[in-house]
Design an enzyme around this catalytic site. Structure first.
Site, PDB file in Angstrom:
ATOM      1  CG  MET A  30      -1.895  -1.189   1.196  1.00  0.00           C
ATOM      2  SD  MET A  30      -3.401  -0.908   2.134  1.00  0.00           S
ATOM      3  CE  MET A  30      -2.740  -0.617   3.761  1.00  0.00           C
ATOM      4  CG  LEU A  33       7.395   1.772  -1.031  1.00  0.00           C
ATOM      5  CD1 LEU A  33       8.214   1.656  -2.327  1.00  0.00           C
ATOM      6  CD2 LEU A  33       6.594   0.494  -0.800  1.00  0.00           C
ATOM      7  N   GLY A  36      11.028  -2.729   5.405  1.00  0.00           N
ATOM      8  CA  GLY A  36      10.267  -3.988   5.382  1.00  0.00           C
ATOM      9  C   GLY A  36       9.825  -4.327   3.969  1.00  0.00           C
ATOM     10  CG  HIS A  37       6.917  -1.876   2.019  1.00  0.00           C
ATOM     11  ND1 HIS A  37       6.821  -0.705   2.726  1.00  0.00           N
ATOM     12  CD2 HIS A  37       5.703  -2.468   2.095  1.00  0.00           C
ATOM     13  CE1 HIS A  37       5.583  -0.580   3.203  1.00  0.00           C
ATOM     14  NE2 HIS A  37       4.891  -1.634   2.843  1.00  0.00           N
TER      15      HIS A  37
HETATM   16  P1  AMP Z   1       1.519  -2.883   3.458  1.00  0.00           P
HETATM   17  O1  AMP Z   1       2.047  -1.825   2.544  1.00  0.00           O
HETATM   18  O2  AMP Z   1       1.503  -2.490   4.899  1.00  0.00           O
HETATM   19  O3  AMP Z   1       0.201  -3.449   2.977  1.00  0.00           O
HETATM   20  O4  AMP Z   1       2.543  -4.082   3.368  1.00  0.00           O
HETATM   21  C1  AMP Z   1       2.884  -4.651   2.131  1.00  0.00           C
HETATM   22  C2  AMP Z   1       3.633  -5.931   2.386  1.00  0.00           C
HETATM   23  O5  AMP Z   1       4.818  -5.646   3.140  1.00  0.00           O
HETATM   24  C3  AMP Z   1       2.821  -6.953   3.201  1.00  0.00           C
HETATM   25  O6  AMP Z   1       3.059  -8.243   2.682  1.00  0.00           O
HETATM   26  C4  AMP Z   1       3.388  -6.786   4.574  1.00  0.00           C
HETATM   27  O7  AMP Z   1       3.249  -7.947   5.362  1.00  0.00           O
HETATM   28  C5  AMP Z   1       4.841  -6.487   4.272  1.00  0.00           C
HETATM   29  N1  AMP Z   1       5.472  -5.814   5.402  1.00  0.00           N
HETATM   30  C6  AMP Z   1       5.017  -4.717   6.056  1.00  0.00           C
HETATM   31  N2  AMP Z   1       5.830  -4.412   7.093  1.00  0.00           N
HETATM   32  C7  AMP Z   1       6.812  -5.343   7.101  1.00  0.00           C
HETATM   33  C8  AMP Z   1       7.957  -5.579   7.934  1.00  0.00           C
HETATM   34  N3  AMP Z   1       8.238  -4.802   8.983  1.00  0.00           N
HETATM   35  N4  AMP Z   1       8.733  -6.637   7.646  1.00  0.00           N
HETATM   36  C9  AMP Z   1       8.453  -7.438   6.585  1.00  0.00           C
HETATM   37  N5  AMP Z   1       7.405  -7.273   5.766  1.00  0.00           N
HETATM   38  C10 AMP Z   1       6.597  -6.237   6.014  1.00  0.00           C
END
Ligand code: AMP
Length: 264
Positions: A30, A33, A36-37
């Site tokens: 989403m 960035l 983690g991303h």
């Molecule tokens: P989001 O943008 O929050 O929807 O996250 C996109 C992807 O990044 C999802 O698969 C999340 O699980 C992953 N994600 C978010 N935060 C982390 C993190 N701290 N470590 C690893 N993956 C993450």
């Protein structure tokens, strides 16, 4: 890096790559960035020929009183990081739903507890948008973070049950130097709230060392003692201890594997 906004153009490009025998990887996000991303990109990059990152703040996975409107959308920052991290195509659609949309994907088992209980409809929104992304991007591999453990469970189940020809990869949680799991929502936290997030992460880690029989009760008790932190849930599923809390207006989730040597 190519930036694509049209779903039909993205789908046509993916079809052409597949006809050429290329292996497609997908990193759905989403945006806003962070490291983690980027770790997801790093994990998938060597395993595919073309890496697509999607950025879409999906309205259907937010509840009516949730933060859809104020969710961060730093377009330039995201585009720069995506390009630097080795993404080939940034798929950033405007709106993925027609006004008269009447079809959704609903998972009926693994989506029920934890976040599914406190965010009604959330995982139906997630499963539906991921199914759409799979049909548009046609990935051979797609990666999801263990940070959202229940989301991984739901997507794995959906891919299995609906025969999506995609391998789901689970990526480990990336944390900052204080142990806080990285999240786009951490940007909402003021300095005092951030300290509470550090405590939340620390208690969950300690709780995961208390053994299966006591981890939930111990973690709940310690979190209850934290001023300014409201517990949404603490849960043990298999060997994963997970929790969601509210710190001010911000809802944070985190999880830890119960360490085998500490099992009680
Ligand atoms: P989001 O943008 O929050 O929807 O996250 C996109 C992807 O990044 C999802 O698969 C999340 O699980 C992953 N994600 C978010 N935060 C982390 C993190 N701290 N470590 C690893 N993956 C993450």
């Amino acid at each position: 890096m190519k930036v694509v906004a049209s779903a039909s153009r993205m789908q046509a490009m993916a079809r052409a790559w597949k006809q050429g025998g290329l292996k497609i990887g997908l990193v759905p996000t989403m945006g806003a960035l962070h490291e983690g991303h980027l770790s997801l990109v790093e994990l998938l990059r060597p395993r595919c020929d073309l890496l697509v990152m999607s950025i879409y703040v999906n309205p259907t996975q937010f509840g009516p009183r949730e933060d859809f409107g104020r969710y961060p959308r730093p377009r330039q920052h995201d585009q720069r990081l995506a390009a630097e991290s080795g993404v080939d195509v940034l798929f950033r659609p405007g709106n993925l739903y027609r006004e008269d949309v009447s079809t959704e994907v609903r998972e009926h088992a693994v989506s029920l507890g934890r976040c599914g209980a406190s965010r009604p409809g959330h995982f139906t929104g997630v499963a539906t948008v991921v199914a759409k992304l799979f049909n548009i991007v046609q990935p051979d591999l797609a990666v999801f973070g263990q940070k959202d453990a229940q989301q991984c469970d739901v997507i794995e189940r959906m891919a299995r049950d609906l025969n999506f020809p995609v391998r789901i990869v689970r990526a480990p949680i990336i944390r900052d130097r204080n142990g806080v799991a990285l999240s786009s929502r951490n940007a909402y936290l003021g300095p005092e709230e951030y300290q509470r997030a550090v405590e939340f992460a620390r208690i969950l880690r300690e709780g995961s060392r208390k053994g299966k029989s006591t981890a939930v009760a111990w973690t709940r008790r310690r979190l209850r003692g934290l001023a300014g932190v409201d517990i949404d849930y603490v849960s043990l599923d298999g060997s994963i201890l997970s929790a969601a809390v509210r710190i001010g207006k911000t809802r944070l989730i985190d999880n830890r594997k119960i360490l085998p040597r500490a099992q009680g």
